[in-house]
Design a protein around this motif. Sequence first.
Motif, PDB file in Angstrom:
ATOM      1  N   GLN A 163      -5.610  -2.999 -14.916  1.00  0.00           N
ATOM      2  CA  GLN A 163      -6.237  -4.115 -14.209  1.00  0.00           C
ATOM      3  C   GLN A 163      -7.592  -3.754 -13.588  1.00  0.00           C
ATOM      4  OE1 GLN A 163      -5.296  -7.226 -14.227  1.00  0.00           O
ATOM      5  NE2 GLN A 163      -3.286  -6.996 -15.159  1.00  0.00           N
ATOM      6  N   THR A 164      -8.030  -2.506 -13.741  1.00  0.00           N
ATOM      7  CA  THR A 164      -9.292  -2.112 -13.095  1.00  0.00           C
ATOM      8  C   THR A 164     -10.361  -1.625 -14.069  1.00  0.00           C
ATOM      9  OG1 THR A 164      -8.334   0.079 -12.634  1.00  0.00           O
ATOM     10  CG2 THR A 164      -8.261  -1.569 -10.862  1.00  0.00           C
TER      11      THR A 164
ATOM     12  N   MET B  24      -4.556  -2.498  -4.075  1.00  0.00           N
ATOM     13  CA  MET B  24      -5.221  -1.396  -4.758  1.00  0.00           C
ATOM     14  C   MET B  24      -4.862  -0.051  -4.135  1.00  0.00           C
ATOM     15  SD  MET B  24      -8.925  -2.922  -5.866  1.00  0.00           S
ATOM     16  CE  MET B  24      -9.177  -1.519  -6.969  1.00  0.00           C
TER      17      MET B  24
ATOM     18  N   HIS C 241      -3.518   1.757 -10.375  1.00  0.00           N
ATOM     19  CA  HIS C 241      -4.738   1.611  -9.580  1.00  0.00           C
ATOM     20  C   HIS C 241      -4.770   0.272  -8.858  1.00  0.00           C
ATOM     21  CE1 HIS C 241      -9.427   1.884  -9.420  1.00  0.00           C
ATOM     22  NE2 HIS C 241      -8.879   2.105  -8.261  1.00  0.00           N
ATOM     23  N   ALA C 242      -4.351  -0.791  -9.543  1.00  0.00           N
ATOM     24  CA  ALA C 242      -4.275  -2.119  -8.908  1.00  0.00           C
ATOM     25  C   ALA C 242      -3.046  -2.829  -9.437  1.00  0.00           C
ATOM     26  CB  ALA C 242      -5.522  -2.948  -9.191  1.00  0.00           C
ATOM     27  N   ASN C 243      -2.272  -3.412  -8.540  1.00  0.00           N
ATOM     28  CA  ASN C 243      -1.057  -4.090  -8.956  1.00  0.00           C
ATOM     29  C   ASN C 243      -1.385  -5.386  -9.677  1.00  0.00           C
ATOM     30  OD1 ASN C 243       1.345  -6.136  -8.256  1.00  0.00           O
ATOM     31  ND2 ASN C 243       2.128  -4.051  -8.474  1.00  0.00           N
TER      32      ASN C 243
ATOM     33  N   ASP D 187       0.836  -1.204   0.000  1.00  0.00           N
ATOM     34  CA  ASP D 187       0.000   0.000   0.000  1.00  0.00           C
ATOM     35  C   ASP D 187       0.869   1.251   0.000  1.00  0.00           C
ATOM     36  OD1 ASP D 187      -2.703  -1.211   0.333  1.00  0.00           O
ATOM     37  OD2 ASP D 187      -1.838  -1.915   2.220  1.00  0.00           O
TER      38      ASP D 187
ATOM     39  N   SER E 127      -8.400  -6.935  -1.768  1.00  0.00           N
ATOM     40  CA  SER E 127      -7.606  -6.512  -2.909  1.00  0.00           C
ATOM     41  C   SER E 127      -8.318  -6.862  -4.214  1.00  0.00           C
ATOM     42  CB  SER E 127      -6.232  -7.171  -2.848  1.00  0.00           C
ATOM     43  OG  SER E 127      -5.535  -6.790  -1.686  1.00  0.00           O
ATOM     44  N   LEU E 128      -7.639  -6.636  -5.323  1.00  0.00           N
ATOM     45  CA  LEU E 128      -8.188  -6.917  -6.648  1.00  0.00           C
ATOM     46  C   LEU E 128      -8.757  -8.335  -6.701  1.00  0.00           C
ATOM     47  CD1 LEU E 128      -8.482  -5.977  -9.637  1.00  0.00           C
ATOM     48  CD2 LEU E 128      -6.178  -6.896 -10.007  1.00  0.00           C
TER      49      LEU E 128
ATOM     50  N   CYS F 253      -4.469   2.011 -15.157  1.00  0.00           N
ATOM     51  CA  CYS F 253      -5.721   1.369 -14.721  1.00  0.00           C
ATOM     52  C   CYS F 253      -6.011   0.101 -15.527  1.00  0.00           C
ATOM     53  CB  CYS F 253      -6.887   2.349 -14.857  1.00  0.00           C
ATOM     54  SG  CYS F 253      -6.783   3.797 -13.788  1.00  0.00           S
TER      55      CYS F 253
ATOM     56  N   TYR G 292     -14.221  -2.856 -12.768  1.00  0.00           N
ATOM     57  CA  TYR G 292     -14.969  -2.085 -11.769  1.00  0.00           C
ATOM     58  C   TYR G 292     -15.725  -0.968 -12.478  1.00  0.00           C
ATOM     59  CZ  TYR G 292     -11.926  -4.101  -8.113  1.00  0.00           C
ATOM     60  OH  TYR G 292     -11.246  -4.951  -7.274  1.00  0.00           O
TER      61      TYR G 292
END
Length: 386
Positions: free
Chosen positions: A184-185, A161, A153-155, A127, A295-296, A182, A189
């Motif tokens: 992975q997001t 995240m 945004h997300a690893n 984080d 998390s993701l 972004c 989402y």
Amino acid sequence: MNQIAYLDNAATTQVDPEVLETMIPYMKECYGNPSSTYALGRDSRSAIESARKQVAEILGVKATSIYFTSGGTESNNTAIAASVNDLGCTHIITSPIEHHAVLHTVKHYAKNSKISYSFVRLNAAGDVDLDDLERQLVEYAKNGHKCLVSLMHANNEIGVMLEIESVGTIARRYGAIFHSDCVQTIGHYPINLINFGVHFASASAHKFHGPKGTGILYVSDGTKFGALLHGGGQERKKRAGTENVHGIIGFAKALKLSMENFLYDHSYIKSLNKRMRIGLKEIAKEITFNHSETSLYTVLSANFQSGSNTDLMLSLLDSKGIYASGGSACSSTEDEGSHVISALNRNLPGATIRFSFSKMTSVEDIDFAIESIKGILTPTNHALSI
């Protein structure tokens, strides 16, 4: 080998049949060059602009802020190049666990453009320390630097995240440019990019059942930037080259489907993630995970017992028809382990494997993988050890 379990959806996903069906006419009947002025070309141009409007509406932004690219790498490169070359950024704040499309680009500009960069502090889970981010922005502003903050945004390896809206607020407070990968997001989402406070955001269609080779770069209203690719006047003179019409159509369709089905798909994929987590823990209590259940939801990064080896385990999984990864697929050709795990100083004694899931993953895939892993990890199997 008859049965397989594809558990590497963070690397790429299977194209949704509905997406493919939407794309095919633009490879057959509607094949005109969008820059041509006759009807066949105008039809392609109209389809692109319709797709742009659809993508923009889903992401809560203006159509004029969406630029189609070849994917996340190009979008990330363009955002960083624009920040340095066009927006006057002289220092970049990023993190050591970013995708190589960001890290390598930052290092390139630091070497060739006489800018500086620094890493924000991370906790053990990965984080971002928001207090440290603000401290750095204050420090570099005092020294006359305009900063770019580039944080994903997300690893893509461990799923941690970013508190992206908080980062956006902090960046605005100090006049910094904010770029977020972004990849992975977006598509996973419901996202309103205005609320994030980003100047730039990147996405790639093949992460959410669209075609490879198509992505977007979001550029906030009023943010000036120059072209990375030069030639023709495509993408409002910001990205030269004949547009990938069928890919753009596929991006828009895949994003539309992902958001229409988000509630069901999110719940289903989370249940697969939980099933995998529970199944692995039942195999061996020594197995741990690199992120929390918040998390993701598409990713599960698992650490196996002492003595296990990542490359050997991936090979054994492959031989059984289970497809997973040790980290980012983009680093698989490099002679190094996961830069993410290394950056977090985990000093893990065994293999680290990333499993990632999609709406096309089945419960049977999860159960088959768990049973196969159980067989690999039996005490009589010494092939896993080094």
